[in-house]
Write a protein that holds these residues in place. Sequence first.
Motif, PDB file in Angstrom:
ATOM      1  N   ASP A  29     -59.720 -92.348 -31.335  1.00 29.33           N
ATOM      2  CA  ASP A  29     -58.484 -92.606 -30.596  1.00 29.33           C
ATOM      3  C   ASP A  29     -57.567 -93.557 -31.368  1.00 29.33           C
ATOM      4  O   ASP A  29     -56.372 -93.297 -31.502  1.00 29.33           O
ATOM      5  N   ASP A  86     -54.262 -98.949 -28.743  1.00 31.29           N
ATOM      6  CA  ASP A  86     -55.659 -98.818 -28.298  1.00 31.29           C
ATOM      7  C   ASP A  86     -56.426-100.137 -28.386  1.00 31.29           C
ATOM      8  O   ASP A  86     -57.638-100.121 -28.551  1.00 31.29           O
ATOM      9  N   HIS A 109     -54.780 -98.207 -23.026  1.00 25.24           N
ATOM     10  CA  HIS A 109     -55.311 -97.616 -21.781  1.00 25.24           C
ATOM     11  C   HIS A 109     -56.557 -98.345 -21.280  1.00 25.24           C
ATOM     12  O   HIS A 109     -57.274 -97.803 -20.438  1.00 25.24           O
ATOM     13  N   ASP A 159     -62.240 -89.778 -27.121  1.00 29.49           N
ATOM     14  CA  ASP A 159     -62.353 -90.814 -26.085  1.00 29.49           C
ATOM     15  C   ASP A 159     -62.867 -90.274 -24.748  1.00 29.49           C
ATOM     16  O   ASP A 159     -63.310 -91.051 -23.909  1.00 29.49           O
TER      17      ASP A 159
HETATM   18 MN    MN Z   1     -59.066 -95.482 -26.573  1.00 33.37          MN
END
Ligand code: MN
Length: 318
Positions: A29, A86, A109, A159
């Motif tokens: 990610d 990230d 996130h 992810d």
């Molecule tokens: Mn991630």
Amino acid sequence: MEISLERTAELLSNNSNIVITAHVHPDGDSLGSMLALDKCLSSMGKNVQLILDDAVPDMYDFLPGTCKIIKPNSQKIKADLLVVLDASDIERIGHVRAAVDAPVLNIDHHISNTKFADYLFLDSDAAATGEILFKLFKHMNTTIDPDIATSLYTAIATDCGFFRYANTSSNTMRYCAELIDFGAKPNLISEALEARPLAAITNLSKMLDTLELFFDGKVAAITVLPEMLTDNDNTEGVINYPRIIEGVEIAIMFKFVEDGICRISLRSARVDVSQLALSFGGGGHARAAGCTVSGTVAEVKEKVIGAVIEHLQADYYG
Ligand code: MN
Ligand code: AMP
Ligand code: MN
């Protein structure tokens, strides 16, 4: 300050010299998101630098543009914007913060986000930072070429455990379906990520030998010692073995990367482990979190397994 997706797009559009970074110990990610955002901003004529305070593991070499990623050095870089992808905490980007003089935009996130940035776009419902970027690119009318599609598909698919974990939503699948239409090749991406050198497979048997169960089989732990790691110390996926054992609620991987330093991965079938990771200075998501703890093998294991069992006891018995 938390900002909207629209304001995030404006910030990116209105600045020219942009540095992009992500968390250390990079994963699909963080790397896929860095490379996709680079392509998007470069296509808008911006001067973009990719700086990461870690090496890119060989398994991600197939991602288009990894050669552009450099490590920070002693020379300070002045930029208009530092985009942190990230990463839930400023510590997670290592020396990049000190190396770059610019306001920080954090796109993330993680539910454990510490809100450290000048500008934050946080969507803890997104399965991956790549998912947020795909939404952002749609908003910015970015042309999604096969390279961007490959990077974003990798970001999202890794992810959510290739659409198996609880964070997989209908959007996760819809976005990845669209990315396939834009040129991502799921089979080639999976093959590249699964390929391992022979030593990694022979080391895996040593790692599995360390499996221990606690708390009536509800907690399973694997201990990886430095001698079980090759130069390319990839343990991607190893945590899945304790995780999938019937009856296991929390799986732990202790990875002693060097004497006295242990990187810990936590996976949970049901209870929230992000707070547990946060209590050890780490962070993450409800069902997948991590932290780094110092001490001898015995000390680290005792401390963390104790805390995991207490956490489960509190859940069972209040
Ligand atoms: Mn991630
Ligand atoms: P991992 O076990 O390394 O795959 O990480 C699982 C999740 O926890 C990911 O979302 C990571 O970003 C997060 N995480 C892992 N280690 C740390 C740490 N030391 N600090 C904050 N978050 C972490
Ligand atoms: Mn990540």
